[in-house]
Design a protein around this motif. Structure first.
Motif, PDB file in Angstrom:
ATOM      1  N   ASP A 114       8.334  46.359  57.078  1.00 15.72           N
ATOM      2  CA  ASP A 114       9.155  45.569  57.983  1.00 15.72           C
ATOM      3  C   ASP A 114       9.626  44.314  57.247  1.00 15.72           C
ATOM      4  O   ASP A 114       8.885  43.733  56.444  1.00 15.72           O
ATOM      5  CB  ASP A 114       8.295  45.189  59.199  1.00 15.72           C
ATOM      6  CG  ASP A 114       9.030  44.324  60.175  1.00 15.72           C
ATOM      7  OD1 ASP A 114       9.668  44.879  61.084  1.00 15.72           O
ATOM      8  OD2 ASP A 114       8.958  43.083  60.020  1.00 15.72           O
TER       9      ASP A 114
ATOM     10  N   PHE B 276       3.019  40.216  65.091  1.00 15.90           N
ATOM     11  CA  PHE B 276       2.513  41.584  65.200  1.00 15.90           C
ATOM     12  C   PHE B 276       1.129  41.612  65.846  1.00 15.90           C
ATOM     13  O   PHE B 276       0.392  40.640  65.789  1.00 15.90           O
ATOM     14  CB  PHE B 276       2.413  42.233  63.809  1.00 15.90           C
ATOM     15  CG  PHE B 276       3.713  42.255  63.062  1.00 15.90           C
ATOM     16  CD1 PHE B 276       4.681  43.206  63.351  1.00 15.90           C
ATOM     17  CD2 PHE B 276       3.973  41.326  62.071  1.00 15.90           C
ATOM     18  CE1 PHE B 276       5.885  43.233  62.662  1.00 15.90           C
ATOM     19  CE2 PHE B 276       5.173  41.339  61.377  1.00 15.90           C
ATOM     20  CZ  PHE B 276       6.127  42.292  61.671  1.00 15.90           C
ATOM     21  N   GLU B 277       0.770  42.787  66.367  1.00 19.75           N
ATOM     22  CA  GLU B 277      -0.496  42.968  67.064  1.00 19.75           C
ATOM     23  C   GLU B 277      -1.690  43.177  66.125  1.00 19.75           C
ATOM     24  O   GLU B 277      -2.578  42.361  66.079  1.00 19.75           O
ATOM     25  CB  GLU B 277      -0.401  44.156  68.028  1.00 19.75           C
ATOM     26  CG  GLU B 277       0.557  43.921  69.171  1.00 19.75           C
ATOM     27  CD  GLU B 277      -0.025  43.013  70.241  1.00 19.75           C
ATOM     28  OE1 GLU B 277      -1.222  43.146  70.551  1.00 19.75           O
ATOM     29  OE2 GLU B 277       0.731  42.175  70.756  1.00 19.75           O
TER      30      GLU B 277
ATOM     31  N   GLU C 140      -0.305  45.008  60.925  1.00 19.81           N
ATOM     32  CA  GLU C 140       0.392  44.156  59.972  1.00 19.81           C
ATOM     33  C   GLU C 140      -0.446  42.963  59.522  1.00 19.81           C
ATOM     34  O   GLU C 140      -0.492  42.668  58.323  1.00 19.81           O
ATOM     35  CB  GLU C 140       1.747  43.708  60.524  1.00 19.81           C
ATOM     36  CG  GLU C 140       2.773  44.822  60.623  1.00 19.81           C
ATOM     37  CD  GLU C 140       2.659  45.663  61.905  1.00 19.81           C
ATOM     38  OE1 GLU C 140       1.688  45.487  62.679  1.00 19.81           O
ATOM     39  OE2 GLU C 140       3.556  46.496  62.126  1.00 19.81           O
TER      40      GLU C 140
END
Length: 164
Positions: free
Chosen positions: A102, A139-140, A143
């Motif tokens: 990403d 991000f959760e 990442e």
């Protein structure tokens, strides 16, 4: 974003760390914007310094940041990207291509790697913690773990102040 406690206590030290953390976050955002939009480094630095850092935009307040730190990260990543990217690629597992990551993760890894290489006055733990926290802001789960692992691998290769 939570910043690590500075080694020397006092309001000036806390303020400096907070402004460096804000500079790191802004640098990641600027690098992302450059990656996605093809904006040049001079244009993006000027935009952030004049219109974003410490300003209110559409109800969002950008934190006051250490502009020198911000400028150093953004311009340093652009200047050294040909050196930084291979370091990141070698720290990724299973020959994972950097281009598959990403854009935000790429920006975080480039900024973190730049600091590990150039800012030897900043402890490795501070750099990695700050960039993992930035990853958590976007991000959760996977990442932030990736950011932690990659920056840790790079730090172990290039810094002598890392516990092995």
């Amino acid at each position: 974003m939570t910043n690590p406690t500075p080694e020397n206590d006092g309001p000036a030290a806390v303020k400096q760390v907070n402004q460096r953390g804000a500079a790191r976050l802004a640098a990641v955002q600027a690098l992302y914007q450059m990656d996605i939009g093809g904006t040049g480094v001079l244009e993006i630095v000027a935009e952030y310094e004049i219109h974003r850092l410490g300003q209110d935009i559409d109800g969002d307040t950008y934190l006051k940041a250490d502009t020198g730190w911000f400028r150093s990260i953004v311009s340093g990543v652009v200047r050294d990207q040909r050196t930084l990217d291979p370091m990141i690629k070698s720290a990724l597992q299973d020959d994972w291509a950097l281009s598959r990551l990403d854009s935000t993760v790429r920006a975080i890894l480039r900024a973190g790697t730049f600091e590990l290489v150039e800012r030897r006055d900043v402890p490795v733990a501070v750099i990695i913690t700050e960039y993992v926290e930035i990853a958590r802001a976007f991000f959760e789960e996977d990442e932030p773990r990736l950011v932690n692992a990659v920056l840790d691998r790079i730090a172990r290769q290039i810094r002598t102040d890392v516990r092995k």
